[in-house]
Write an enzyme that holds these catalytic residues in place. Sequence first.
Site, PDB file in Angstrom:
ATOM      1  N   CYS A 193       0.827  -1.214   0.000  1.00  0.00           N
ATOM      2  CA  CYS A 193       0.000   0.000   0.000  1.00  0.00           C
ATOM      3  C   CYS A 193       0.861   1.265   0.000  1.00  0.00           C
ATOM      4  O   CYS A 193       1.965   1.273   0.537  1.00  0.00           O
ATOM      5  CB  CYS A 193      -0.904  -0.006   1.229  1.00  0.00           C
ATOM      6  SG  CYS A 193      -2.329   1.069   1.045  1.00  0.00           S
TER       7      CYS A 193
ATOM      8  N   ASP B 243      -7.045  -2.983  10.713  1.00  0.00           N
ATOM      9  CA  ASP B 243      -5.808  -2.210  10.809  1.00  0.00           C
ATOM     10  C   ASP B 243      -5.609  -1.797  12.261  1.00  0.00           C
ATOM     11  O   ASP B 243      -6.561  -1.813  13.062  1.00  0.00           O
ATOM     12  CB  ASP B 243      -5.945  -0.961   9.912  1.00  0.00           C
ATOM     13  CG  ASP B 243      -4.632  -0.261   9.624  1.00  0.00           C
ATOM     14  OD1 ASP B 243      -3.564  -0.732  10.070  1.00  0.00           O
ATOM     15  OD2 ASP B 243      -4.678   0.784   8.931  1.00  0.00           O
TER      16      ASP B 243
HETATM   17  O1  LIG Z   1      -0.717   4.894   4.356  1.00  0.00           O
HETATM   18  C1  LIG Z   1      -1.276   5.942   4.631  1.00  0.00           C
HETATM   19  O2  LIG Z   1      -0.653   7.028   4.662  1.00  0.00           O
HETATM   20  C2  LIG Z   1      -2.742   5.978   4.948  1.00  0.00           C
HETATM   21  C3  LIG Z   1      -3.307   7.174   5.320  1.00  0.00           C
HETATM   22  C4  LIG Z   1      -4.659   7.248   5.581  1.00  0.00           C
HETATM   23  C5  LIG Z   1      -5.447   6.130   5.468  1.00  0.00           C
HETATM   24  C6  LIG Z   1      -4.884   4.909   5.096  1.00  0.00           C
HETATM   25  C7  LIG Z   1      -3.528   4.818   4.844  1.00  0.00           C
HETATM   26  N1  LIG Z   1      -2.965   3.602   4.516  1.00  0.00           N
HETATM   27  C8  LIG Z   1      -3.789   2.456   4.351  1.00  0.00           C
HETATM   28  C9  LIG Z   1      -3.214   1.126   4.368  1.00  0.00           C
HETATM   29  O3  LIG Z   1      -3.823   0.220   3.805  1.00  0.00           O
HETATM   30  C10 LIG Z   1      -1.984   0.780   5.159  1.00  0.00           C
HETATM   31  O4  LIG Z   1      -1.319  -0.253   4.505  1.00  0.00           O
HETATM   32  C11 LIG Z   1      -2.384   0.321   6.547  1.00  0.00           C
HETATM   33  O5  LIG Z   1      -2.906   1.416   7.239  1.00  0.00           O
HETATM   34  C12 LIG Z   1      -1.179  -0.240   7.338  1.00  0.00           C
HETATM   35  O6  LIG Z   1      -0.147   0.694   7.396  1.00  0.00           O
HETATM   36  P1  LIG Z   1       1.251   0.291   8.063  1.00  0.00           P
HETATM   37  O7  LIG Z   1       1.004   0.037   9.514  1.00  0.00           O
HETATM   38  O8  LIG Z   1       2.137   1.481   7.851  1.00  0.00           O
HETATM   39  O9  LIG Z   1       1.762  -0.917   7.338  1.00  0.00           O
END
Ligand SMILES: O=C(O)c1ccccc1NCC(=O)[C@H](O)[C@H](O)COP(=O)(O)O
Length: 211
Positions: free
Chosen positions: A8, A129
């Site tokens: 992502c 999440d």
């Molecule tokens: O990634 C971002 O900046 C974000 C911002 C606002 C809403 C969603 C966002 N990301 C979505 C995702 O699917 C991420 O992969 C998920 O939140 C997990 O993130 P991480 O803990 O950094 O792998």
Amino acid sequence: MSTRVKICGVTRVEDARMAWAAGADALGLNFYPRSPRYVTPETAAILARTRPALGAVVGVFVNESPDVIRARVRDCGLTSVQLHGDEPPEACAGYGVPVIKALRVRGPEDVEKARTYVGAGDVATLLLDGAAPGYGGGGVGFDWSLVARLADAGVPVLVAGGLNPDNVREAVRATRPYGVDVASGVEVSPGVKDADAVRAFVRAVKTLAWE
Ligand SMILES: O=C(O)c1ccccc1NCC(=O)[C@H](O)[C@H](O)COP(=O)(O)O
């Protein structure tokens, strides 16, 4: 059973190509203007054109207007949308593609809330999440044992939040999800992916066999 991998917050064509070649099943393109991983519609359309025949391109939105989401689906080649804000069940339809509804999990009550989206509109998948500040992408995990509470819900579940190449196998063993999703755990900086980490993440998931 093969666990899907979604990478992502891809913002660069070279990262998109690298992730597909590493074996990612899906890429997430972030349309939330306040995200450090935000992409313009023009960039998103270019990124989406890297999609291989069996790949998915997921548009990530936070409390966005339905008209904007429909325009992005139409103009950017999205194959599904991920609603990552406070959207109610009735907002999860009308985009012409399957919906992934993301829920931020702090405790059991949030998993119960996730149940209210099962069968709602075009919700095809739930994403659990962690509760990072700013809605997502903050590397914050949650108690994986809570995922079992959705075992009887009959809906594919993606697990996200604080995953990285070192802990993703344990996450898959603990939750047996439809797929896993990662943003910050495979980056050198927000929106810039670390090729070695992406490859290690995909390899860790795809070489883990479970029935
Ligand atoms: O990634 C971002 O900046 C974000 C911002 C606002 C809403 C969603 C966002 N990301 C979505 C995702 O699917 C991420 O992969 C998920 O939140 C997990 O993130 P991480 O803990 O950094 O792998």
